[in-house]
Design an enzyme around this catalytic site. Structure first.
Site, PDB file in Angstrom:
ATOM      1  N   GLY A 211      20.057  14.004 -13.874  1.00  0.00           N
ATOM      2  CA  GLY A 211      21.394  14.307 -14.398  1.00  0.00           C
ATOM      3  C   GLY A 211      22.447  13.468 -14.112  1.00  0.00           C
TER       4      GLY A 211
ATOM      5  N   VAL B 294      15.512  17.493 -21.124  1.00  0.00           N
ATOM      6  CA  VAL B 294      14.559  16.438 -20.191  1.00  0.00           C
ATOM      7  C   VAL B 294      13.605  17.278 -19.183  1.00  0.00           C
ATOM      8  CG1 VAL B 294      14.926  14.639 -18.679  1.00  0.00           C
ATOM      9  CG2 VAL B 294      16.540  14.863 -20.437  1.00  0.00           C
TER      10      VAL B 294
ATOM     11  N   ASN C 217      10.115  26.816 -14.894  1.00  0.00           N
ATOM     12  CA  ASN C 217      11.433  26.449 -15.476  1.00  0.00           C
ATOM     13  C   ASN C 217      11.831  27.010 -16.949  1.00  0.00           C
ATOM     14  OD1 ASN C 217      11.909  24.356 -13.661  1.00  0.00           O
ATOM     15  ND2 ASN C 217      10.547  22.644 -14.889  1.00  0.00           N
TER      16      ASN C 217
ATOM     17  N   HIS D 261       4.063  14.751 -24.143  1.00  0.00           N
ATOM     18  CA  HIS D 261       4.470  13.943 -22.868  1.00  0.00           C
ATOM     19  C   HIS D 261       3.806  14.506 -21.912  1.00  0.00           C
ATOM     20  CE1 HIS D 261       7.207  11.942 -20.235  1.00  0.00           C
ATOM     21  NE2 HIS D 261       7.529  13.175 -19.591  1.00  0.00           N
TER      22      HIS D 261
ATOM     23  N   ARG E  30       8.105  18.596 -10.979  1.00  0.00           N
ATOM     24  CA  ARG E  30       6.694  18.678 -10.752  1.00  0.00           C
ATOM     25  C   ARG E  30       6.304  18.077  -9.553  1.00  0.00           C
ATOM     26  NH1 ARG E  30       1.917  16.221 -14.573  1.00  0.00           N
ATOM     27  NH2 ARG E  30       0.289  17.328 -13.769  1.00  0.00           N
TER      28      ARG E  30
ATOM     29  N   ASP F 215      25.722  22.514 -12.407  1.00  0.00           N
ATOM     30  CA  ASP F 215      24.607  22.909 -11.240  1.00  0.00           C
ATOM     31  C   ASP F 215      24.946  24.303 -10.689  1.00  0.00           C
ATOM     32  OD1 ASP F 215      22.296  20.963 -10.286  1.00  0.00           O
ATOM     33  OD2 ASP F 215      22.615  22.413  -9.319  1.00  0.00           O
TER      34      ASP F 215
ATOM     35  N   ALA G 120      22.388  18.642 -12.052  1.00  0.00           N
ATOM     36  CA  ALA G 120      23.095  17.450 -11.475  1.00  0.00           C
ATOM     37  C   ALA G 120      22.241  16.849 -10.472  1.00  0.00           C
ATOM     38  CB  ALA G 120      24.468  17.634 -10.920  1.00  0.00           C
ATOM     39  N   GLY G 121      20.897  16.838 -10.922  1.00  0.00           N
ATOM     40  CA  GLY G 121      19.939  16.215  -9.723  1.00  0.00           C
ATOM     41  C   GLY G 121      19.955  14.885 -10.022  1.00  0.00           C
TER      42      GLY G 121
ATOM     43  N   ARG H 215       7.352   2.990 -20.754  1.00  0.00           N
ATOM     44  CA  ARG H 215       6.165   2.532 -19.748  1.00  0.00           C
ATOM     45  C   ARG H 215       5.000   1.769 -20.318  1.00  0.00           C
ATOM     46  NH1 ARG H 215       6.423   8.610 -16.905  1.00  0.00           N
ATOM     47  NH2 ARG H 215       7.961   8.235 -15.269  1.00  0.00           N
TER      48      ARG H 215
END
Length: 288
Positions: A13, A117, A94, A174, A81, A32, A9-10, A150
């Site tokens: 999220g 993600v 992670n 990615h 990161r 979370d 839930a950052g 992007r």
């Protein structure tokens, strides 16, 4: 499919939860370890519902049992990161987070579709696939959607064209080795190679590859989250609404593009079955 669980839930999220609820796509559960912050964000989002005009339920918890019955589980949890950190270092931090999340999805909502993600994206998606043992169509990573957006944004900046007039794909890993498909890129129907010189195209490619790091350095702490959450939302929407839209996502390949048992970004058709079909585009030698 009326329930989406977001593990983490950052910023990514919570913003994804807002997008899903406000689009009236599904009820949302956020999980979370920071339970207070998670529940607080869920409450705050709930209080915005009467203003935004939706009736979707948004809840926050630290207990994985609350994801039971989810049709989609989006894994955003993990350490961000930071400047100077390699993707290999990030993998070490992670991997345990993603293993735990995937194991709980497997146990509590075994019919769910997993969208990863958490970075490093391709490695984390592969890890989630191995841990869950799900059919490869039901595990994918959000990568190429963001990278394509992007590249589109950069091309719009240098051409003055509207976003809707630019058609392109970014595939591959990615990260720094992403592959914008110049051979498939058009602006208002014209090949980009006929509009710009190779030097200008190379500049656009470099700006696209450096976009994430540039944002991270400007923010000083953390990384991008508006565009990543929008990218994940776009994938969730395609699955729930069964749109069959083709977008670039990280998938397990079993022979496509000459690769096997590797997770990497490729164009895929998304629908209620997940990444239902991998599309093999003709690539030039440099792109291969």
């Amino acid at each position: 499919m009326t329930k989406v669980s977001i593990i983490g839930a950052g910023n990514v999220g919570a913003t994804l939860a807002m997008r899903i609820a406000e689009a009236d796509l599904a009820d949302v559960v956020m999980i979370d370890i920071a339970e207070g912050a998670c529940r607080g964000k869920a409450m705050d989002l709930t209080d915005s519902a009467p203003i935004m005009g939706h009736n979707r339920r948004i809840t926050g918890s630290k207990d994985y049992k609350d994801i039971a019955g989810s049709g989609i589980a989006v894994i955003t949890a993990g350490f961000p990161r930071m400047p100077g950190m390699s993707r290999e270092e990030l993998f070490q931090k992670n991997s345990s987070v993603v293993r735990e999340a995937a194991a709980n999805v497997k146990s509590l909502c075994p019919q769910a579709i997993i969208i990863v993600v958490t970075n490093p994206l391709d490695a984390m998606t592969y890890l989630a696939s191995r841990e869950s043992c799900f059919d490869r169509r039901r595990v994918m990573g959000m990568a190429g959607v963001l990278d394509t957006a992007r590249f589109t944004a950069v091309l719009a900046e240098i051409s003055g064209a509207d976003y809707k007039d630019i058609k392109t794909f970014v595939i591959g890993s990615h990260g720094d080795s992403m592959v914008p498909l110049v051979s498939c890129t058009t602006i208002k129907g014209s090949p980009v190679s006929k509009i710009f010189s190779q030097d200008k195209i190379d500049l656009a490619l470099a700006r696209t590859k450096n976009r994430g790091a540039e944002i991270m350095n400007l923010l000083k702490a953390g990384s991008a989250y508006y565009a990543p959450s929008a990218s994940a939302y776009y994938m969730v929407r395609a699955i729930i609404k069964d749109t069959k839209e083709v977008m670039s996502v990280s998938c397990i390949l079993q022979g496509e593009y000459g690769l096997k048992d590797v997770c990497i970004g490729v164009p895929a058709k998304l629908g209620k079955g997940g990444a239902e079909e991998i599309i093999e585009l003709p690539l030039n030698g440099r792109e291969k």
